[in-house]
Enzyme design. Structure first.
Site, PDB file in Angstrom:
ATOM      1  N   HIS A  34       5.624   3.944  -2.884  1.00 13.16           N
ATOM      2  CA  HIS A  34       4.117   3.115  -2.635  1.00 13.16           C
ATOM      3  C   HIS A  34       3.096   3.573  -2.317  1.00 13.16           C
ATOM      4  O   HIS A  34       1.785   4.040  -3.285  1.00 13.16           O
ATOM      5  CB  HIS A  34       4.064   1.695  -2.471  1.00 13.16           C
ATOM      6  CG  HIS A  34       3.610   0.496  -2.247  1.00 13.16           C
ATOM      7  ND1 HIS A  34       3.282  -0.494  -3.634  1.00 13.16           N
ATOM      8  CD2 HIS A  34       2.039   0.844  -1.990  1.00 13.16           C
ATOM      9  CE1 HIS A  34       2.414  -0.846  -3.047  1.00 13.16           C
ATOM     10  NE2 HIS A  34       1.298   0.134  -2.474  1.00 13.16           N
ATOM     11  N   GLU A  35       2.934   4.338  -1.038  1.00 13.92           N
ATOM     12  CA  GLU A  35       1.773   4.650  -0.480  1.00 13.92           C
ATOM     13  C   GLU A  35       1.401   5.943  -1.236  1.00 13.92           C
ATOM     14  O   GLU A  35       0.371   6.866  -1.105  1.00 13.92           O
ATOM     15  CB  GLU A  35       1.786   4.975   1.117  1.00 13.92           C
ATOM     16  CG  GLU A  35       2.318   3.695   2.125  1.00 13.92           C
ATOM     17  CD  GLU A  35       1.454   2.512   1.265  1.00 13.92           C
ATOM     18  OE1 GLU A  35       0.319   2.190   1.469  1.00 13.92           O
ATOM     19  OE2 GLU A  35       1.708   1.177   1.286  1.00 13.92           O
TER      20      GLU A  35
ATOM     21  N   HIS B  16      -0.855   5.518  -4.145  1.00 17.19           N
ATOM     22  CA  HIS B  16      -1.979   5.594  -3.538  1.00 17.19           C
ATOM     23  C   HIS B  16      -2.869   6.682  -3.216  1.00 17.19           C
ATOM     24  O   HIS B  16      -3.563   7.539  -2.735  1.00 17.19           O
ATOM     25  CB  HIS B  16      -2.005   4.760  -2.358  1.00 17.19           C
ATOM     26  CG  HIS B  16      -2.283   3.549  -2.534  1.00 17.19           C
ATOM     27  ND1 HIS B  16      -2.798   2.616  -3.495  1.00 17.19           N
ATOM     28  CD2 HIS B  16      -1.291   2.744  -1.951  1.00 17.19           C
ATOM     29  CE1 HIS B  16      -2.221   1.256  -3.802  1.00 17.19           C
ATOM     30  NE2 HIS B  16      -1.745   1.048  -2.560  1.00 17.19           N
TER      31      HIS B  16
ATOM     32  N   GLU C 266      -3.537  -0.035  -6.738  1.00 16.88           N
ATOM     33  CA  GLU C 266      -2.293  -0.738  -7.009  1.00 16.88           C
ATOM     34  C   GLU C 266      -1.518  -0.001  -8.241  1.00 16.88           C
ATOM     35  O   GLU C 266      -0.407   0.135  -8.220  1.00 16.88           O
ATOM     36  CB  GLU C 266      -2.448  -1.801  -7.105  1.00 16.88           C
ATOM     37  CG  GLU C 266      -1.408  -3.176  -6.218  1.00 16.88           C
ATOM     38  CD  GLU C 266      -0.819  -2.524  -5.309  1.00 16.88           C
ATOM     39  OE1 GLU C 266      -2.046  -1.596  -4.510  1.00 16.88           O
ATOM     40  OE2 GLU C 266      -0.378  -3.160  -4.386  1.00 16.88           O
TER      41      GLU C 266
HETATM   42 ZN    ZN Z   1      -0.794  -1.357  -2.234  1.00 11.80          ZN
END
Ligand code: ZN
Length: 505
Positions: free
Chosen positions: A269-270, A273, A299
């Site tokens: 997830h990170e 980003h 996101e």
């Molecule tokens: Zn996020």
């Protein structure tokens, strides 16, 4: 002559914004340090340093000179002569400038003081499991957010002013039908899955050291293309990504003792980003275009790697040999099929951040409906716990027994962030639409993923999304990438296909 003046205005505006960007980047780094490295006794001086830098930044952000340069650059003839990049810079500076000058100093101070105190109250309320403790703070925060919306200005719903802060152009006119549609389509899917046997997830609690988990995450981040020469991975209580420019992107992660699989998905997830931040055209660094265009688009990049790729059958095929090599005890007796089922368990639950990808957006629908009602004034803050319970029951068929597992669970309201939650759902929706488009030009994507060849997908994302930073607004970007506006059907189709097969519905 007019054009010459505008050239000066453009250069001065860019210089001013570059200095402001340096201030923001320094503040970002101090915040990162506070979350990861700072010794406890550094807290007092750090909060003073942050206050000084924020005051300086605020002064620069609403400098009257900036207003003059903007008016000059917004002249019709000047606009026509500007490049696409320069027009985008003027548009983004105008956005930031209007937001900075429209909010009176007194309101900014009141919000910052109220939310600092509210944070402590929120922590205390969660500990004692009592909404009453947080109620006076939340009442004030809602009132201040209503004032903020009034100061910023809006059409139709007061809530629109707050939505626009996090996702430019987003309104309740878009979200009302979108969330109604999601509710209609997700509820039957959750109900159908509930009839089926649950996968065994007990192996997630097997012992797996922090070092083992972290080494695996490092390897996965390298595999997706995160550049460790332009970024770091450190420990923090909550995973996050903070990036000040493409050459310096900081990721954090945490490693649980009761679920060793959790760190994998927070790293992806990170990392998603982080790839976005690292992939922005380096010529935009230090300008207002040098960041992700909106929280929703940001996101979409994290959810794409975490869920659409990370929780796919193909990715599990890639993971299994890595597990055998790096944490063989944790995976003993578990095959790819069992692992795939376990990481895609669907179950209505109270806590948003632990929700699976089918029920997750119903948590957001609830927050959206409640926030909108609070800001528009149709729901009294006192009635929030009752409204939360009723909404949860309607959406997910469960009713929380305590305040901590209902309206006290998220930090957003204590921070004063109203209008933020919707961007989580937008991210999920965009991710499915983007990946569907990527598949058209990457027909071998699944084979590539199985073999751990993730660069073709990362390059596609960089070429079509990351490199542009804030050059295009979210709607325009989506239209350019996928040929149509945001369309929730791609996400619904993705869920229906995946879970129909997985649960034999
Ligand atoms: Zn996020």
């Amino acid at each position: 002559m007019a054009q010459g003046l505008a050239t000066n205005a453009l250069a001065s505006l860019q210089q001013h914004m570059a200095e402001l960007d340096d201030l923001y980047a320094s503040m970002g780094l101090l915040s990162w340090d506070l979350e990861t490295m700072m010794p406890p006794k550094g807290a007092e001086s750090r909060s003073r340093q942050m206050a000084t830098l924020s005051a300086l930044a605020h002064r620069m952000a609403c400098s009257p000179q900036l207003g003059d340069w903007l008016s000059e650059l917004e002249d019709k003839a000047v606009q026509a002569a500007l490049s696409e990049t320069h027009r985008a810079i003027v548009r983004e500076v105008r956005r930031a400038y209007d937001e900075a000058v429209k909010l009176p100093e007194s309101l900014v101070t009141a919000l910052s003081e109220t939310t600092s105190a509210a944070h402590l109250k929120w922590v205390e309320a969660r500990k004692s499991n009592s909404f009453e403790v947080f109620l006076p703070s939340l009442k004030q925060i809602v009132k201040l957010n209503q004032e903020k919306a009034d100061a910023l200005g809006y059409e139709n719903s007061r809530y629109n002013a707050l939505l626009d802060i996090y996702e430019p152009g987003l309104t309740v006119a878009t979200l009302d039908p979108l969330f109604a549609d999601l509710e209609d389509k997700l509820k039957p899917l959750v109900a159908a899955i509930a009839q089926k046997p649950k996968p065994d997830i007990s192996f997630k609690q097997r012992t797996c050291t922090k070092e083992q988990q972290k080494a695996l995450c490092q390897r996965l981040l390298e595999a997706i293309g995160f550049d460790f020469e332009a970024g770091r991975l450190d420990d923090a209580p909550h995973p996050f990504c903070s990036g000040s420019n493409p050459g310096d992107v900081r990721l954090t992660n945490r490693y649980l003792v009761n679920d060793w699989t959790s760190a994998i998905f927070s790293a992806l997830h990170e990392g998603g980003h982080g790839l976005y931040e690292q992939g922005i055209n380096s010529q935009f660094a230090g300008t207002v275009l040098g960041g992700g265009v909106s929280l929703g688009i940001h996101e979409s990049q994290s959810r794409l790697w975490e869920n659409l790729i990370g929780r796919s059958q193909s990715f599990v095929t890639f993971l299994m040999p890595l597990f055998q090599e790096q944490l063989p005890e944790a995976i003993t007796g578990i095959d790819a099929k069992a692992f795939y089922r376990a990481i895609n368990i669907v179950e209505p639950s109270f806590i948003r951040v632990e929700a699976d990808e089918v029920t997750y957006n119903l948590h957001i629908v609830l927050r959206y409906q409640l926030e909108k009602a609070l800001i528009e004034g149709s729901l009294a803050v006192e009635d929030l716990p009752e409204a939360w319970g009723a909404g949860m029951n309607k959406l997910l068929g469960i009713r929380p027994a305590t305040d901590s597992e209902s309206c006290l669970q998220d930090i957003h309201w204590a921070h004063g962030s109203f209008g933020y939650f919707a961007t989580y759902t937008l991210g999920n929706l965009y991710s499915a639409q983007f990946l569907k488009t990527a598949r058209n030009t990457l027909p071998d994507l699944d084979t590539q993923i199985q073999q751990g060849e993730l660069q073709p997908l990362r390059q596609w994302l960089q070429e079509h999304i990351h490199q542009y930073g804030r050059l295009y607004e979210p709607d325009t970007l989506c239209q350019r990438v996928t040929g149509e506006p945001l369309n929730a059907q791609y996400f619904i189709n993705y869920l229906q296909e995946k879970y129909t097969a997985l649960y034999a519905l």
